[in-house]
Design an enzyme around this catalytic site. Structure first.
Site, PDB file in Angstrom:
ATOM      1  NE  ARG A 117       3.820  -4.187  -3.188  1.00  0.00           N
ATOM      2  CZ  ARG A 117       3.427  -4.106  -1.933  1.00  0.00           C
ATOM      3  NH1 ARG A 117       2.140  -4.283  -1.641  1.00  0.00           N
ATOM      4  NH2 ARG A 117       4.275  -3.855  -0.956  1.00  0.00           N
TER       5      ARG A 117
ATOM      6  CE  LYS B 210       6.530  -6.862  -3.565  1.00  0.00           C
ATOM      7  NZ  LYS B 210       7.939  -6.418  -3.523  1.00  0.00           N
TER       8      LYS B 210
ATOM      9  CG  HIS C 108       6.698  -0.188  -9.073  1.00  0.00           C
ATOM     10  ND1 HIS C 108       5.817  -0.847  -8.245  1.00  0.00           N
ATOM     11  CD2 HIS C 108       7.841  -0.043  -8.353  1.00  0.00           C
ATOM     12  CE1 HIS C 108       6.402  -1.106  -7.083  1.00  0.00           C
ATOM     13  NE2 HIS C 108       7.630  -0.614  -7.124  1.00  0.00           N
TER      14      HIS C 108
ATOM     15  NE  ARG D 145       4.114   0.024  -4.171  1.00  0.00           N
ATOM     16  CZ  ARG D 145       3.446  -0.190  -3.039  1.00  0.00           C
ATOM     17  NH1 ARG D 145       2.178   0.129  -2.964  1.00  0.00           N
ATOM     18  NH2 ARG D 145       4.056  -0.718  -1.999  1.00  0.00           N
TER      19      ARG D 145
ATOM     20  CG  HIS E  71       6.729  -0.222   1.877  1.00  0.00           C
ATOM     21  ND1 HIS E  71       7.257   1.021   1.579  1.00  0.00           N
ATOM     22  CD2 HIS E  71       6.542  -0.827   0.678  1.00  0.00           C
ATOM     23  CE1 HIS E  71       7.381   1.154   0.274  1.00  0.00           C
ATOM     24  NE2 HIS E  71       6.947   0.052  -0.293  1.00  0.00           N
TER      25      HIS E  71
ATOM     26  CE1 TYR F 107       8.559   5.570  -3.543  1.00  0.00           C
ATOM     27  CE2 TYR F 107       8.525   4.319  -1.506  1.00  0.00           C
ATOM     28  CZ  TYR F 107       8.338   4.389  -2.870  1.00  0.00           C
ATOM     29  OH  TYR F 107       7.929   3.278  -3.550  1.00  0.00           O
TER      30      TYR F 107
END
Length: 312
Positions: free
Chosen positions: A146, A170, A240, A243, A266, A275
């Site tokens: 990210r 995150k 992004h 990514r 994730h 995806y």
């Protein structure tokens, strides 16, 4: 109310270890709501009703804010409301009284492998900034990090022997991002030949701006946009996007979904599954272009005739 906001921001910083970017957004956008309340003559949390909140959301809409922006602001307010409940300032979360606007489901954008390589190799390697930008783009595309993780990297984050980056994802979660040979080589070139010329004061930051400070998220976005234009890529490309492209190209190459989830950092597999739709769409395009029963054929009279759709 302003005092409660300051306490909330301190909580995010001290206990949740939120990024400066996140803190800035919360400060600005929750303060905007408090200003709306003040203009409406409201100074007590008990007066923040469903009607007031619907009026605020209507005002945001009238100001031209996109649905995604409105939904983000409401999400921030709900986090604020949970904090207020935790501190026993309110008995229940007042921001649960309204629903978030429904957002259209959009597939993440990705660019082709040739475009990705053209973009990554666009920087001028005869300048310190060019060496930095090449390394930065290699890490975004080759490591799938990210942009917030990228700008938070320090020199110690890189392990050239193991081809790894230690990043903070995150929720202040630590994870390992893997790098290929091109990314590692670009990073070594930048660290040895580019970064020393940008360095103007003591800092552990990996990616530096022209003043010698840590590169910002906004700067990375601007740099990516610059090389997108120089590369002649018509599609809009952001950090992004790279990514998304990283994940898409992994799946196109045969990677399993669990591995891609791990590489992206994730928490939930459902986040990664989006995806697969891109790869399925690309597979469909290849099928329609390549398989004889999927294409328009010529009948004996020479006129065109489409094959039945159940071949798909």
């Amino acid at each position: 109310m302003q005092k409660d906001l300051r306490r909330f921001l301190n909580y995010l910083t001290a206990e949740r270890n939120a990024s400066p970017y996140t803190i800035s957004n919360y400060r600005r956008e929750i303060a905007q709501f408090l200003m709306f309340l003040e203009a409406d003559g409201i100074s007590e949390w008990s007066d923040v009703t469903r009607t007031v909140l619907r009026r605020y959301l209507g005002w945001l809409n009238s100001q031209g804010y996109a649905k995604a922006s409105i939904a983000r602001r409401l999400s921030e307010l709900r986090s604020f409301g949970r904090f207020l409940m935790r501190e026993r300032i309110v008995p229940q979360n007042p921001f649960r009284a309204v629903s978030s606007p429904k957002l259209p489901k959009r597939l993440p954008s990705a660019i082709s492998q040739p475009d990705a390589r053209t973009l990554v190799t666009a920087p001028d390697l005869t300048t310190p900034q060019g060496l930095r930008d090449r390394a930065m783009l290699e890490v975004l595309y080759g490591g799938g990090v990210r942009v917030s993780e990228l700008v938070g990297l320090n020199l110690a984050s890189l392990d050239t022997r193991r081809h790894e980056l230690l990043v903070w994802g995150k929720g202040a979660k630590e994870r390992i991002a893997l790098l290929g040979e091109p990314a590692v080589n670009a990073l070594v070139d930048y660290i040895e030949h580019g970064r020393p010329k940008l360095l103007k004061r003591t800092t552990n930051a990996l990616f530096l701006n022209r003043l010698g400070g840590r590169l910002t998220t906004r700067s990375v976005m601007t740099i990516t946009k610059k090389y997108t234009r120089l590369s002649g890529i018509e599609k809009k490309v952001s950090p992004h996007t790279l990514r998304h492209t990283f994940a898409t190209h992994l799946l196109d190459g045969g990677a399993d979904l669990r591995s891609v989830q791990e590489l992206l950092g994730h928490a939930r597999l459902s986040t990664t599954q989006i995806y697969t739709h891109i790869s399925q769409n690309r597979a469909r395009e290849v099928y329609l272009r390549s398989h004889p029963l999927a294409r328009t054929t010529l009948d004996q009279s020479g006129s065109t005739q489409e094959e039945p759709k159940n071949h798909l």
